[in-house]
Write a protein that holds these residues in place. Structure first.
Motif, short mmCIF file in Angstrom:
data_model
loop_
_atom_site.label_atom_id
_atom_site.label_comp_id
_atom_site.label_asym_id
_atom_site.label_seq_id
_atom_site.Cartn_x
_atom_site.Cartn_y
_atom_site.Cartn_z
N LYS A 119 0.83 -1.20 0.00
CA LYS A 119 0.00 0.00 0.00
C LYS A 119 0.86 1.25 0.00
O LYS A 119 1.83 1.36 0.75
N VAL A 122 1.68 2.93 3.30
CA VAL A 122 2.75 2.38 4.15
C VAL A 122 4.09 2.98 3.74
O VAL A 122 4.93 3.33 4.59
N ALA A 126 6.57 5.50 5.97
CA ALA A 126 8.01 5.32 6.16
C ALA A 126 8.78 6.57 5.75
O ALA A 126 9.73 6.98 6.42
N ARG A 139 13.43 -2.51 4.14
CA ARG A 139 12.68 -2.76 5.36
C ARG A 139 11.17 -2.64 5.21
O ARG A 139 10.42 -2.97 6.12
N VAL A 140 10.73 -2.10 4.08
CA VAL A 140 9.28 -1.98 3.88
C VAL A 140 8.85 -2.77 2.64
O VAL A 140 8.13 -3.75 2.75
N PRO A 143 10.04 -6.86 2.80
CA PRO A 143 9.33 -7.67 3.79
C PRO A 143 7.82 -7.68 3.58
O PRO A 143 7.16 -8.71 3.72
N GLU A 144 7.24 -6.53 3.20
CA GLU A 144 5.79 -6.46 3.02
C GLU A 144 5.34 -7.29 1.82
O GLU A 144 4.25 -7.82 1.81
N ARG A 218 4.22 -14.78 5.81
CA ARG A 218 3.20 -13.81 6.23
C ARG A 218 3.07 -13.80 7.75
O ARG A 218 2.64 -12.83 8.34
N ARG A 219 3.42 -14.87 8.38
CA ARG A 219 3.27 -14.98 9.83
C ARG A 219 4.55 -15.49 10.46
O ARG A 219 4.56 -16.53 11.10
N GLN A 220 5.64 -14.82 10.18
CA GLN A 220 6.91 -15.35 10.69
C GLN A 220 7.03 -15.11 12.20
O GLN A 220 6.53 -14.17 12.73
#
Lengths: 220, 342
Positions: A119, A122, A126, A139-140, A143-144, A218-220
């Motif tokens: 998005k 986001v 940052a 970092r954005v 990872p996103e 997605r859920r680390q």
């Protein structure tokens, strides 16, 4: 229909190895090229972090150029380049070069579309926090988008499995080649069925791994 | 703390000029909660983004803490941005990171040592009341909780200014209230200057010290919250005030006044501050030979202080009424209402 069992399994095994090798190496090299290329496409885009029209237009044209050439034509068209890079224009290693050139631009587009799913708000947040463009990429953006990038790389991998079947043209071997030269041309239907089944299994396993890894990220 | 001097933001679109922000003069004082209200498309979002230079001004000068940010180099600008927190309508949290890592993000990109980050994150999560959610992911949280994470993240670097871009517009009324309460604590406990934009009058009513009303990129009216609520001048401001408090006398009552002749004494009594709590009107009917008849009225709350007005009719001898009005005027504002004027 004659089945030569002595011959059957070793040939299947060798072909499987060749396929996995071609796909594995090509995927790795194509990702190393395609990932930065995809990031570059997103950040130089209109309104991007490092907006730069000339660079974006150049990259985008190159990507489109390679993506418009059918693989079977690319395979033979770049034979001189292949010979220059791997020292030979036939064999498994020789098949890797066109596979990389074929899939790197594809991966770049896939990565681009994954990154564009992040998005814009986001990214803006940052920027408002004083992050540098590199920090935002590392970092954005990555990872996103990673979970989506993994799913897209899975698609690229399956595309590579398909493309590697044509590697027989340059003596690359592999399951596809086995199916064509034995299963089709020599009417060994059992070989044909076995190779197709194996390809199905490889694709299923690849997709399953991709789904699991993507979900895990997605859920680390 | 934040000064707009003739600031405009102009977009070129197919050769057409769009003035998203047009010649705005505003000044937000230190420690103040300043609200900018306007309908969508009024230019509020652009206005708030000019402060941290997410949008570059086309004209005019904008000073933050006396500094013109457009004169800074990129690294200097990034440094200043760390002193300006920002929260958003849609929270804009990192979905792939836990609450703790989201709040740590602005510190991590500034190279703060991990030990200090952990301590600060814990402290600030405690402040917003989310200590128990530190290890959860944003999609496991409610809207209000997400905005609390947004606030914690914005406060992590101990900024001087907090920009709020429609921070409560995606929240239900109850959650909005609790977030506004939190924002007030942010100002009271950390003395952070807050500039918020919104399209909801009940939001500015709840927390803002001063407000500006925007329309078509221009600030059409500004002043203290009491001034704007008691004497809105521009029609748009009146419309906004009306969304939380009916200011006009309803037609049916006006009709009644007209029909019963012009000899009636009708007044609008405006209560501000502590006067709303005093028995002004009942005192009048005891002290003077007049009857008080309340026709219409509304009392609301501005920043926790009662505020409102009543339209009353005084019945009695003219002489007594004049004396009564004199007496009431000592504690509240009184205006005569003419039948035709409303």
């Amino acid at each position: 229909m004659q089945v030569n069992l002595m011959d059957f399994w070793p040939r299947i095994l060798e072909a499987t190895n060749q396929t996995l090798l071609m796909v594995g190496i090509s995927l790795l090299a194509a990702t190393l090229i395609g990932l930065p290329l995809g990031i570059a496409l997103v950040v130089t885009k209109d309104g991007g972090l490092l907006e730069n029209k000339p660079i974006f237009n150049a990259l985008s044209s190159v990507v489109n150029f390679f993506r418009s050439i059918p693989f079977i034509i690319l395979l033979v068209a770049i034979l001189p380049i292949t010979r220059f890079i791997v020292g030979s224009s036939i064999g498994t290693a020789a098949a890797v070069v066109p596979l990389v050139i074929f899939s790197a631009p594809y991966i770049a587009r896939l990565v681009e579309s994954s990154l564009l799913e992040v998005k814009s708000g986001v990214i803006e947040a940052a920027e408002a926090m004083g992050a540098t463009p590199w920090q935002i990429i590392a970092r954005v953006y990555i990872p996103e988008a990673l979970s989506s990038i993994v799913l897209n790389l899975t698609i690229a991998t399956i595309g590579l499995v398909g493309a590697s079947a044509m590697a027989g043209f340059v003596g690359g071997g592999g399951l596809g080649d086995l199916a064509i030269s034995y299963g089709y041309q020599r009417f060994e239907t059992d070989i044909m069925i076995a190779t197709v089944l194996l390809l199905v299994v490889i694709v299923q396993i690849t997709q399953t791994i991709g789904n699991v890894v993507s979900k895990k990220i997605r859920r680390q | 703390m934040i000064e707009f001097e003739g600031v405009s933001k102009i977009y070129e679109h197919n050769g057409n000029e769009l003035r998203a922000v047009d010649q705005v003069d505003l000044s937000v004082n230190k420690g103040e909660i300043f609200g900018v209200i306007g309908y969508s498309g009024a230019g509020k979002s652009t206005l708030v983004r000019l402060v941290n230079l997410l949008e570059y001004p086309s004209e005019g000068r904008l000073l933050v803490d006396g500094e013109d940010l457009t004169q800074l180099s990129k690294p200097e600008l990034r440094k200043v941005r760390k002193r300006i927190g920002m929260i958003f309508q849609h929270f804009n949290l990192l979905e792939s990171k836990t609450v703790r890592h989201n709040v740590a993000f602005p510190l991590a990109i500034s190279g703060v040592p991990k030990k200090d980050i952990d301590a600060r994150v814990e402290e600030i999560l405690e402040f917003v009341g989310l200590s128990d959610k530190a290890r959860q992911y944003p999609d496991q949280l409610s809207g209000g909780q997400k905005q609390r994470v947004g606030i914690a993240r914005a406060l992590a670097t101990s900024p001087d200014i907090l920009l709020c871009d429609e921070a409560t517009s995606a929240l239900d009324p109850e959650t909005t209230k609790s977030i506004l309460k939190l924002l007030r604590r942010v100002r009271d406990e950390y003395n952070i200057t807050i500039l918020m934009i919104t399209h909801e009058m009940n939001v500015v009513r709840e927390v803002c010290d001063r407000i500006a009303v925007m329309e078509h990129g221009r600030v059409i009216e500004q002043g203290s919250i009491f001034d704007l609520f008691s004497q809105p001048e521009h029609p748009t401001t009146k419309n906004f005030v009306r969304t939380v408090m009916e200011n006009e006398i309803p037609a049916s009552i006006l009709e009644g006044i007209e029909n019963r002749g012009a000899s009636r004494h009708i007044y609008r009594v405006t209560f501000v501050n502590e006067s709303a709590g005093q028995p002004v009107l009942s005192g009048v009917s005891k002290s003077f030979e007049v009857e008080v008849n309340v026709l219409f009225g509304q009392i609301t709350e501005l920043q926790g202080i009662p505020f409102g007005h009543l339209v009353v009719e005084l019945q009695g001898e003219d002489k007594e009424i004049v004396r009564a009005i004199d007496s009431i005027q000592r504690s509240v504002t009184v205006q005569e209402v003419k039948a035709h004027a409303g």
